[in-house]
Design a protein around this motif. Structure first.
Motif, PDB file in Angstrom:
ATOM      1  N   SER A 307       0.847  -1.186   0.104  1.00 37.96           N
ATOM      2  CA  SER A 307      -0.181  -0.232  -0.026  1.00 37.96           C
ATOM      3  C   SER A 307       0.604   1.260  -0.039  1.00 37.96           C
ATOM      4  N   ARG A 320      -5.526  -1.248   3.174  1.00 34.45           N
ATOM      5  CA  ARG A 320      -5.031  -1.876   4.182  1.00 34.45           C
ATOM      6  C   ARG A 320      -6.298  -2.428   4.893  1.00 34.45           C
ATOM      7  N   ALA A 323      -6.541  -5.733   2.723  1.00 31.13           N
ATOM      8  CA  ALA A 323      -5.503  -6.562   3.341  1.00 31.13           C
ATOM      9  C   ALA A 323      -5.793  -7.208   5.040  1.00 31.13           C
ATOM     10  N   THR A 324      -6.417  -6.463   5.824  1.00 29.96           N
ATOM     11  CA  THR A 324      -7.118  -7.138   6.885  1.00 29.96           C
ATOM     12  C   THR A 324      -8.144  -8.054   6.801  1.00 29.96           C
ATOM     13  N   LYS A 330       1.085  -6.799   5.415  1.00 28.75           N
ATOM     14  CA  LYS A 330       1.059  -5.739   4.686  1.00 28.75           C
ATOM     15  C   LYS A 330       2.541  -5.004   4.560  1.00 28.75           C
ATOM     16  N   ILE A 332       3.885  -1.314   3.825  1.00 30.90           N
ATOM     17  CA  ILE A 332       3.338   0.204   3.690  1.00 30.90           C
ATOM     18  C   ILE A 332       4.620   1.021   3.082  1.00 30.90           C
ATOM     19  N   ARG A 378       0.768  -9.965   9.549  1.00 30.39           N
ATOM     20  CA  ARG A 378      -0.739  -9.907  10.053  1.00 30.39           C
ATOM     21  C   ARG A 378      -0.635 -10.857  11.605  1.00 30.39           C
TER      22      ARG A 378
END
Length: 381
Positions: A307, A320, A323-324, A330, A332, A378
């Motif tokens: 992201s 994001r 992604a969760t 992730k 970033i 995660r």
């Protein structure tokens, strides 16, 4: 343009998906090509550093893009010792156009559904089977690299048919289009959607540009106005590319494209959040509290979502959140725009190294934790 000439590499045409009978209205708009079915293109670019690649990446580019537009990124990935396969959707690039005007980005009714089905055809093709066999023979990873609207199509495919994820050992999304932010304010987007809904099927209306788009030739946009990256050298290359390849450049979205994109985005989120947002109180609580409702990926394939914080095309917050929802790691990029490969070397090379490390390439450096890149695994368990 030295070093980015891809004309000598292998590029093949793929037919429309086997479900093409569901889209009899999708044909060329150019009189010179009437009667000829649309097709997709795929390019295979083997590593330049040896016969045994470190990793095989399969890039699904965004819509309104040609394979050749990614020349610099292809050169970078190959120079690192990897194979790269690039998939180009029908109706864009050199795969033919929905409209005779090459400047217009268009989607016929059900066009996004057809693009999603086109991925199935590619993943069933002999060419992709050969790539998988090459990965098996060398005992290396075969990684899906789904970028922008290519990421949107791939995400829809995986949520609708999770078995296709097993054709890869890992999946990487790069700024997937899960919520658009390129049309200005929400009020303008609502107005555009209403206009599209009531007039897009009228004769000639599908050819109209959405306000706020198509005001610049891709090769004339100033660097500070660029929505994809901030590297001056790469930007200059892109400008030359579009001026030298006018037939490959697409620049204004039609109302038809906008209408189909919204319909497809709604469909994707409905699939991803199924079973969690059916209760309006749960949905409202999640929205007001800005909470991410956890959801495991429907596929067991390890997934990474990249992201860019300065992305002006896709809303980073929703990337994001996506992604969760799917239970992904992730990566970033606080200083990057929509396309990390169009950023200066610290961001570009750091991103390549981070992805290679995440893929567990034995020769890759550790994932960097700098002001340019932040890795967020995660939560497990």
């Amino acid at each position: 343009m030295t070093g980015y000439d891809l004309s000598c590499e292998f590029i093949a045409e793929l037919p429309l998906p086997r479900t093409a009978a569901a889209y009899p209205h999708i044909r060329y708009g150019d009189d010179a090509n009437l009667g000829r079915d649309l097709f997709s293109r795929v390019g295979w670019f083997p590593t330049t550093s040896g016969t045994a690649p470190k990793t095989i990446y399969v890039l699904f580019v965004g819509t309104a893009e040609a394979i050749e537009k990614h020349g610099p990124a292809i050169a970078d990935v190959r120079a690192l010792g990897n194979d790269l396969i690039v998939f180009e959707f029908a109706g864009q690039g050199a795969s033919g156009r929905f409209l005779a005007d090459a400047r217009k980005v268009h989607a016929m009714p059900d066009g996004f559904d057809m693009w999603t089905d086109s991925l199935k055809e590619f993943l069933r093709s002999d060419l992709f089977r050969a790539a998988r066999q090459r990965g098996y023979d060398h005992r290396i990873e075969v990684v899906a690299l789904a970028y922008s609207l290519g990421g949107h199509m791939f995400a829809r495919l995986i949520q609708e048919a999770p078995a296709f994820a097993k054709r890869f050992t890992r999946i990487v999304y790069v700024n997937p289009v899960v919520a658009m932010n390129s049309a200005g304010t929400m009020l303008m987007r609502i107005g555009q959607q209403l206009f599209a809904r009531f007039s897009v099927k009228e004769a000639g209306k599908a050819d109209d540009f959405v306000p706020g788009h198509g005001r610049h030739h891709p090769g004339d946009r100033p660097l500070e106005k660029s929505s994809i990256g901030s590297d001056a050298e790469r930007h200059a290359w892109m400008c030359r590319f579009y001026h030298d390849n006018e037939h490959l450049g697409m620049w204004g979205m039609t109302y038809g494209w906008f209408h189909e994109a919204n319909r497809s985005l709604t469909k994707m989120w409905a699939i991803i959040t199924k079973g969690e947002t059916w209760n309006p109180f749960v949905w409202l609580w999640g929205e007001l509290a800005n909470r991410n409702l956890p959801r495991e990926n429907v596929s067991p394939v390890p997934t990474l979502v990249i992201s860019s914080q300065r992305d002006t095309i896709v809303i980073a917050h929703y990337v994001r959140r996506f992604a969760t929802y799917i239970g992904a790691d992730k990566l970033i990029l606080p200083k990057a725009k929509h396309e990390p490969s169009q950023e200066p070397p610290p961001i570009r090379e750091g991103t390549f190294d981070a992805v290679a490390a995440w893929v567990a390439n034995p020769s890759a450096p550790p994932i960097p934790q700098t002001s340019d890149i932040r890795f967020v695994p995660r939560r497990r368990g």
